[in-house]
Design an enzyme around this catalytic site. Structure first.
Site, short mmCIF file in Angstrom:
data_model
loop_
_atom_site.label_atom_id
_atom_site.label_comp_id
_atom_site.label_asym_id
_atom_site.label_seq_id
_atom_site.Cartn_x
_atom_site.Cartn_y
_atom_site.Cartn_z
N LYS A 281 41.85 32.42 53.20
CA LYS A 281 41.10 32.37 51.95
C LYS A 281 40.34 31.06 51.85
CE LYS A 281 44.16 35.13 49.00
NZ LYS A 281 43.20 36.19 48.66
N ARG A 355 49.26 45.44 50.50
CA ARG A 355 49.42 46.87 50.76
C ARG A 355 50.29 47.11 52.00
NH1 ARG A 355 43.00 47.48 51.06
NH2 ARG A 355 43.27 45.74 49.62
#
Ligand code: BES
Ligand code: ZN
Ligand code: ZN
Length: 503
Positions: A281, A355
């Site tokens: 990130k 996920r």
């Protein structure tokens, strides 16, 4: 903070502060506010007339009571527009009044029950909201601040809700009890989420869950790395590879209905720090990723609330916990991993890690026969783009289930919006080399994430995915939200489960 209920005349209260209220644009106070006003010689009415106090929502006015009352100050809190008045107004007004007590260094206060009179709100609900607003409004994450311990002792210690008729007191006590448990659990979640990631590791999160289980008499099992390998949880293992901290898989059980074999499943995303992994990130805002276990905090603290409220229902909480780091052994972009059920996943972005760990948790929950299953996850920035930072997205295959959760959210004063999972978008997560890939295209990122989870839920189980990326943190202090972790969805989930237990 202790909240009690007394049947008495409010002008007889002895303590530091007395809290009354006023709707916006009223020229003259009524009811309890009028009684307090006349006891102190009409100062409040004069201030209203002079325009010094308008009754805007959350506006406060402190008037020294002099000899007229047994308190130092009368605090008038604005309730805002009467047409817009609802339960959340009660929370907001209670928070504003409590914060005013804090500035005045009042340690003992009494309040009238906002909303029960002219507001027309049920006493039990109003009392719950007073407890929630007061306790959440006074929250602070200050354990790392070096300062005089006495500061803390000066804070509001007790709040007495004053009721004139003894017949109303029982409902108020019930509401206070529920509100106190809900606020305590929300505060516990805030604490877990605000804690820096170097402290709140997967093992520490497991310890916190153990503490909740021990205090509440819940069953708990924490799986370590070897057991996670044995269960073939390739998603959780893949994400944890880049981290020096071993993963944990936490399962907590609340058995409120021992005669039934059924159990509801609640899953919480427990990424204790999301650096993005090799798909690192950017620096801006990365500190917020200590909060990527807000879903886990939510389900663990919901279990805490259940253990105190004891509804007749069985609930199992499932938390896959790991860091997502770019260490030398990290999973690589383009890797193919297998979830617990054997389905293969092409990992095209290691930052779409939530996920992956949820896929395993869903497989586990299904294998345990949990039903329905609700997962709570800070899953996508896209959901935040869609709904802003005060609202969660609800996705799933069962409209009734989603509607019941949205109903509970309304009672809790939390915002949840039903989002679509269009079949046509399933093509976006088709992989060239595996059963599914972990990222969709540029658009509809919250939906493709939900579709990915749906690929593991499959059709036979009713499921709901709550994407709480937006409301997990509050950007600023605002009534009963304090800057930082919000403790979102603890109250929604708990109220939803209480409701289900009654059915
Ligand atoms: N934990 C983040 C999502 C997130 C972002 C939560 C901002 C709270 C605030 C999640 O793991 C993530 O990185 N998602 C990616 C998915 C993308 C790579 C497909 C995102 O939203 O950008
Ligand atoms: Zn991520
Ligand atoms: Zn994440």
């Amino acid at each position: 903070m202790k909240i009690d209920v007394k049947v008495m005349n409010l002008i007889e209260f002895r303590g530091d502060a007395l809290i009354v209220n006023l709707f916006e644009k009223l020229k003259k106070p009524g009811g309890a506010t009028a009684a307090a006003d006349s006891a102190i010689g009409g100062v409040i009415s004069r201030k209203i007339k002079n325009g010094e106090f308008t009754g805007k929502l959350g506006e406060t006015l402190a008037v020294p009571a002099g000899k007229g009352l047994g308190v130092e100050n009368v605090i008038v809190v604005g309730l805002g527009n009467r047409e817009k008045f609802d339960l959340d107004t009660v929370r907001k007004a209670s928070a504003a009044a409590a914060q005013k007590c804090e500035t005045l260094k009042a340690r003992t206060a009494a309040t009238i029950l906002h909303g029960a009179g002219a507001g027309g709100i049920d006493r039990e609900d109003a009392a719950r909201a007073v407890a929630e607003g007061t306790m959440l409004g006074l929250y602070r994450f200050d354990r790392y601040m070096t300062k005089d311990k006495k500061e803390k002792e000066k804070r509001l210690q007790s709040l007495t809700i004053i009721e004139r008729e003894s017949a109303g007191a029982t409902a108020i006590r019930k509401g206070v009890k529920l509100g106190t448990v809900l606020a305590d659990a929300t505060i516990a979640a805030r604490d877990l989420v605000n804690e820096p990631a170097s402290v709140m590791t997967p093992e520490r999160l497991a310890q916190e869950a153990r503490k909740v289980a021990k205090e509440g008499g819940l069953n708990i099992k924490v799986f370590g790395k070897v057991e996670i390998e044995r269960m073939k949880m390739g998603g959780l293992l893949g994400v944890s590879r880049g981290s020096a901290q071993p993963p944990r898989f936490i399962v907590m059980r609340y058995k409120g209905d021992p005669n039934s074999k059924k159990s509801v499943g609640i899953i919480g995303k427990g990424i204790t720090f999301d650096s993005g992994g090799l798909s690192l990130k950017p620096p801006a805002g990365m500190e917020d990723m200590k909060g990527d276990m807000a879903g886990a905090a939510c389900v663990i603290c919901t279990m805490k609330a259940l253990s105190k409220l004891k509804p007749r229902i069985n609930v199992t909480a499932v938390v896959p916990a790991t860091e997502n780091m770019p260490g030398h052994n990290a999973q690589k972009v383009g890797d193919v991993i297998r979830a617990m059920n054997g389905k293969s996943i092409e990992v095209l972005n290691t930052d779409a890690e939530g996920r992956l760990v949820l896929a395993d948790a869903i497989c586990y929950a299904k294998k345990q026969g949990l039903l329905p299953i609700v997962d709570v996850a800070t899953l996508t920035g896209a959901c935040m783009v869609a709904l802003g930072d005060l609202c969660s997205g609800a996705f799933g295959n069962d409209k009734k289930l989603i509607d019941s959760i949205i109903g509970a959210a309304e009672k809790a004063g939390e915002k949840v919006w039903h989002m679509p999972i269009f079949d046509e978008y399933k093509a976006l997560i088709k992989s060239d080399i595996a059963d599914v890939k972990n990222v969709g295209g540029k658009w509809g990122g919250a939906i493709t994430a939900a579709l990915f989870l749906g690929f593991f839920y499959e059709e036979e189980v009713p499921w709901c995915h709550l994407d709480i990326a937006g409301p997990m943190f509050a950007a600023k202090d605002s009534f009963y939200l304090r800057k930082g972790a919000s403790g979102t969805t603890v109250r929604t989930l708990t109220l939803w489960l209480l409701d289900r237990a009654k059915r």
